[in-house]
Structure formats: structure tokens, C-alpha cells
Design an enzyme around this catalytic site. Structure first.
Site, PDB file in Angstrom:
ATOM      1  N   SER A 161      56.751  41.188 -20.093  1.00 22.09           N
ATOM      2  CA  SER A 161      56.209  41.123 -21.459  1.00 22.09           C
ATOM      3  C   SER A 161      56.174  39.749 -22.121  1.00 22.09           C
ATOM      4  CB  SER A 161      56.949  42.093 -22.369  1.00 22.09           C
ATOM      5  OG  SER A 161      56.417  43.376 -22.182  1.00 22.09           O
ATOM      6  N   LYS A 195      59.239  38.027 -32.322  1.00 25.72           N
ATOM      7  CA  LYS A 195      58.735  39.359 -31.954  1.00 25.72           C
ATOM      8  C   LYS A 195      59.450  40.416 -32.785  1.00 25.72           C
ATOM      9  CE  LYS A 195      57.969  42.189 -27.753  1.00 25.72           C
ATOM     10  NZ  LYS A 195      58.208  42.273 -26.294  1.00 25.72           N
ATOM     11  N   SER A 236      54.049  43.225 -23.572  1.00 27.97           N
ATOM     12  CA  SER A 236      54.090  43.763 -24.916  1.00 27.97           C
ATOM     13  C   SER A 236      54.213  42.689 -26.002  1.00 27.97           C
ATOM     14  CB  SER A 236      55.276  44.728 -25.040  1.00 27.97           C
ATOM     15  OG  SER A 236      56.501  44.023 -24.879  1.00 27.97           O
TER      16      SER A 236
END
Ligand code: GLN
Length: 446
Positions: A151, A52, A127
Site C-alpha cells: 500500500s 494517511k 491503499s
């Protein structure tokens, strides 16, 4: 090479990645081949991973999907990245997210919206939507995400993959760009539960560079991968099936609970009454911490700096106005308000009290059961654009996940079936450091 091919093939449709690190990956793959030849390989040697883009990678852009860090190249690796590289894992790229991890759909990214591989007109969740979509689309064998308020688990649920948020303090946060430091935790996305256990084995452990990382004996999580869950007490809380849950999600999760019962688990009704206030408490605490953490983007230290300004204060204002997107600004304003004198007691302090009540509720519930199961998300993947202009509707996507962060507990989301042809996730929550038991239940179900 075959994963890089796959990325080239599907990325134009999925948009899961911000950066593809082709040359670096090929070099690391070569090194992994050498390691294997010498018999020095471990579980993750040569295994392709996507990280990420809010986790620092030395020499590789780490943007947080924000204009503020569009060209930022960290001079150091996050501890988790260091651990993966030591084992010989091969980093293929950095994945898209909602700006600074604030959102539930990746629509808040300053660069692109990731599409859900199951239906390209729908969001992958967020997210960590880029990481989840990348695994669902076979762009890597596993990925890392961060989970502050769902997330990892919510996008895993919406994309039909496995995603785990470990106990707060189990995995080092050093090098994870801070959103809400008391809630943030890094965790894996994988195709199945076995891979999740293998990755967890590598990324956990005390880190002197993170004062909140804990010293505990490192278990071998793969030893928990057993079919047997006979006599295990599984709690089901009515609060996790309340208003707003889609009928199809509810039915799929209830059928899954039946499967666990058929496997020999004992199903126990429990209640977590204060969970009703988890969402408002989360959005106050997370925004308060974010407003403080994001003060560092001032145009001076690193990141974006305005070209035209009149004086120092104006430079801060122009830099931050240009660099941050709408949702990030909303959180900074909410958080600053909740922390300001006169409102601190009414909002921030109150939210902290609610946090304690929720923790106590979970402790009481865990006297009666070993794990708690329920839906990860109240709905399946929603359409791109459907909630983009309605922050409150977007916040509701996190209704079942945030309480786990508030209490610092571990939680996993595993695929448990389809509703209208779209994946539904089963959330399994455990006591602090009971990742092993969670994995045991998840593996038996899978
Ligand atoms: N949707 C949550 C938020 O916007 C998720 C945050 C997270 O876990 N990073 O705050």
C-alpha cells in the site's frame, strides 16, 4: 501558506484529502519559524506533511475512510506523528485511503475516490492513494502511508513518486489502526530519494509502546546517498516478470536494470520459486488478522453505533452492517472462515507454512545478491471503475509487493520511466535492515 494555497487549488480535482488542518498547520508553522529563529531547527522543522487517515492524530479526525470511524477523534498521537511534531513538521491534513487500508485503488473509501494527478480518469493506486496523489500533485513535501501488502509502494509506482516500506519492526506501529499486525508497517512518500532518507531518519526507532518494534542502532540514512554502486550484486528474479505484466512496464524496468549495470552493478539471475503462492498466502493471512483486529468495532467502545436495535447481539449486527463497507465485510468473512475450526489447518496454517517457504527463498536469494530489483506493479495506473467490481482483478495489482511484507523485508518504489505516458515504478528489495543499501541503489539510479 503556499502549500495550503496549492491544496485549495488542486483538491477539487484530486480528492486526496479527507481533512485539511489549516488552523493547526498555520499555528505549527509559526512555532517552526520561532524554532528556526532560535537556531533550534532540525531537518524537518517547518516541512509540510500529509498523514494517511489510518494513523492517529490527537484532536484531528482519523477515519480510516470508514463510516465506522467517520467522527472519531483520537485522544493521542501515533508515535510517528509525535516524532514529526517534535521536529517541528507541519501537518497539513489527513489523506484518503481504501477503507481500513484494504484495497489497491482508493475506490474502497467510504467518502471519495482519489484521482491520479497524471490522468484524472485513473486510480492513484492504494491503499495509500491519497498520500501518493498528494505528493505527486505537490500538496505537501512528504507524506506518510502504511504498507501491509504494497500500500505504499504500489501507489508510489502509479503516481510517479518515491515510496518506502521499511523492515518490519523498524518503525513503531503504535497509533496505526491495525489491519494485519504481522505485516503492517508505516513509511514515507517523497519526491526524491534524498527526502526519503531524511524522513526515515526521523520516523524509525524502538518504541516501548510497540512490542514488535526493534532495538537497533539508528543509522544516518543520508550517509548512504552515494552514486557509487560498483560491484554491488543486483538480483533479478524471473518470477517478477511473469504472466500479467504489461509489455511497457516490462521494457521500462528492463531498461532500468541496464542502467544499473552501466553504473557498475553486477546483474545476477536469481529465483524465488514460492513467490508464486505469495498472493493467496497474503490474502489468507491478512484477512485472518483483519477479522480479529476489526472485532473491536462493536458499537460500544468507540466509533459508529446503530440507532435502532433489539438486543445486544442485534446492536452488534446492525452497527457492523452499517459501519463497514463491502470489501471490509468480504475480508472479515474470508478471515473468519480461514480461522474457523475445521478450516484452520487447510487455510491459515497452510498459509503460514507458505510464509516460511517464501522467507527461506528470499534468504537463499540474498546469499547470491545484495538487493533484488523488479517492477513494483504489473501495470500502470488503471481506469477508475475498471476493477472496482472484480476483487480478484484488484488483488492482482499486489502480485509483486506482498511477498516483501510476508518476509518482513524493506522495499522501495522509485519512478523509473513512463509507459503510455504513465509512470512506472522500479522496486528495490533488500535484506532486513538494509534500507541503507536500498537507498544507495535508488539514489545512484535517480
Ligand atoms: N491491496 C492490499 C490489500 O488490499 C494492500 C493492503 C495494504 O498494504 N494496506 O490488502
Amino acid at each position: 501558506k503556499s502549500y495550503l494555497e496549492r491544496i485549495k487549488e488542486v483538491e477539487p480535482k484530486i480528492d486526496a484529502l479527507i481533512t485539511i488542518t489549516e488552523d493547526f498547520a498555520l499555528q505549527k508553522a509559526k512555532e517552526a519559524d520561532e524554532k528556526i529563529k532560535k537556531g533550534e531547527d532540525t531537518a524537518l522543522t517547518g516541512i509540510p506533511v500529509i498523514i494517511k487517515d489510518n494513523i492517529s492524530t490527537e484532536g484531528i479526525k482519523t477515519t480510516c475512510s470508514s463510516k465506522m470511524l467517520e467522527n472519531y477523534i483520537p485522544p493521542y498521537n501515533a508515535t510517528v506523528v509525535e516524532k514529526l511534531l517534535e521536529e517541528g513538521a507541519v501537518i497539513l491534513g489527513k489523506s484518503n485511503l481504501d477503507e481500513f487500508a484494504m484495497g489497491s485503488s482508493t475506490e474502497n473509501s467510504a467518502f471519495k475516490t482519489t484521482k491520479n494527478p497524471w490522468d484524472l480518469s485513473r486510480v492513484p493506486g492504494g491503499s495509500s492513494g491519497g498520500s501518493a496523489a498528494a505528493i505527486a500533485a505537490d500538496e505537501a513535501a512528504f507524506a506518510l502511508g502504511s504498507d501491509t501488502g504494497g500500500s505504499i509502494r504500489q501507489p508510489a509506482s502509479l503516481c510517479g513518486v518515491v515510496g518506502m516500506k521499511p523492515t518490519y519492526g523498524l518503525v513503531s506501529r503504535f497509533g496505526l489502526v491495525a489491519f494485519a499486525s504481522s505485516l503492517d508497517q508505516i513509511g514515507p512518500f517523497t519526491k526524491d530519494v534524498t527526502d526519503c532518507a531524511i524522513v526515515l531518519n526521523t520516523i524509525i526507532g524502538h518504541d516501548p509502546k510497540d512490542s514488535t518494534s526493534l532495538k537497533i542502532d539508528k543509522p544516518d540514512y543520508t550517509s548512504y546517498l552515494k552514486e557509487d554502486i560498483k560491484g554491488l550484486r543486483i538480483g533479478v528474479a524471473k518470477e517478477f516478470f511473469g504472466e500479467g505484466i504489461e509489455e511497457g512496464v516490462k521494457e521500462t524496468v528492463q531498461e532500468s536494470i541496464k542502467v544499473l549495470q552501466d553504473l557498475g552493478a553486477e546483474i545476477i539471475d536469481i529465483s524465488i520459486p514460492y513467490v508464486e503462492y505469495a498472493l493467496p498466502a497474503y490474502y489468507i493471512i491478512a484477512s485472518a488478522e483483519a477479522s480479529s483486529n476489526l472485532a473491536r468495532y462493536d458499537g460500544i467502545r468507540y466509533g459508529h453505533i446503530a440507532e435502532k436495535y433489539e438486543d445486544l447481539i442485534d446492536m452488534y449486527m446492525v452497527t457492523r452492517s452499517e459501519g463497514f463497507g463491502k470489501e471490509v465485510k468480504r475480508r472479515i468473512m474470508l478471515g473468519t472462515y480461514a480461522l474457523s475450526s475445521g478450516y484452520y489447518d487447510a487455510y491459515y496454517k497452510k498459509a503460514l507454512k507458505v510464509r516460511t517457504l517464501i522467507k527461506n527463498d528470499f534468504e537463499k536469494a540474498f546469499e547470491k545478491c545484495d538487493v533484488i530489483v523488479g517492477p513494483t506493479s504489473p501495470t500502470v495506473a488503471f481506469k477508475i471503475g475498471e476493477r472496482a467490481n472484480d476483487p480478484l482483478a484488484m488483488y492482482l495489482a499486489d502480485i509483486y509487493t506482498v511477498s516483501v511484507n510476508i518476509a518482513g523485508l524493506p522495499g522501495i518504489s522509485i519512478p523509473c520511466g513512463l509507459s503510455d505516458g504513465l509512470p512506472v515504478g522500479l522496486q528495490i528489495i533488500g535484506r532486513h535492515f538494509d534500507e541503507g543499501i536500498i537507498l544507495n541503489v535508488a539514489y545512484a539510479f535517480e
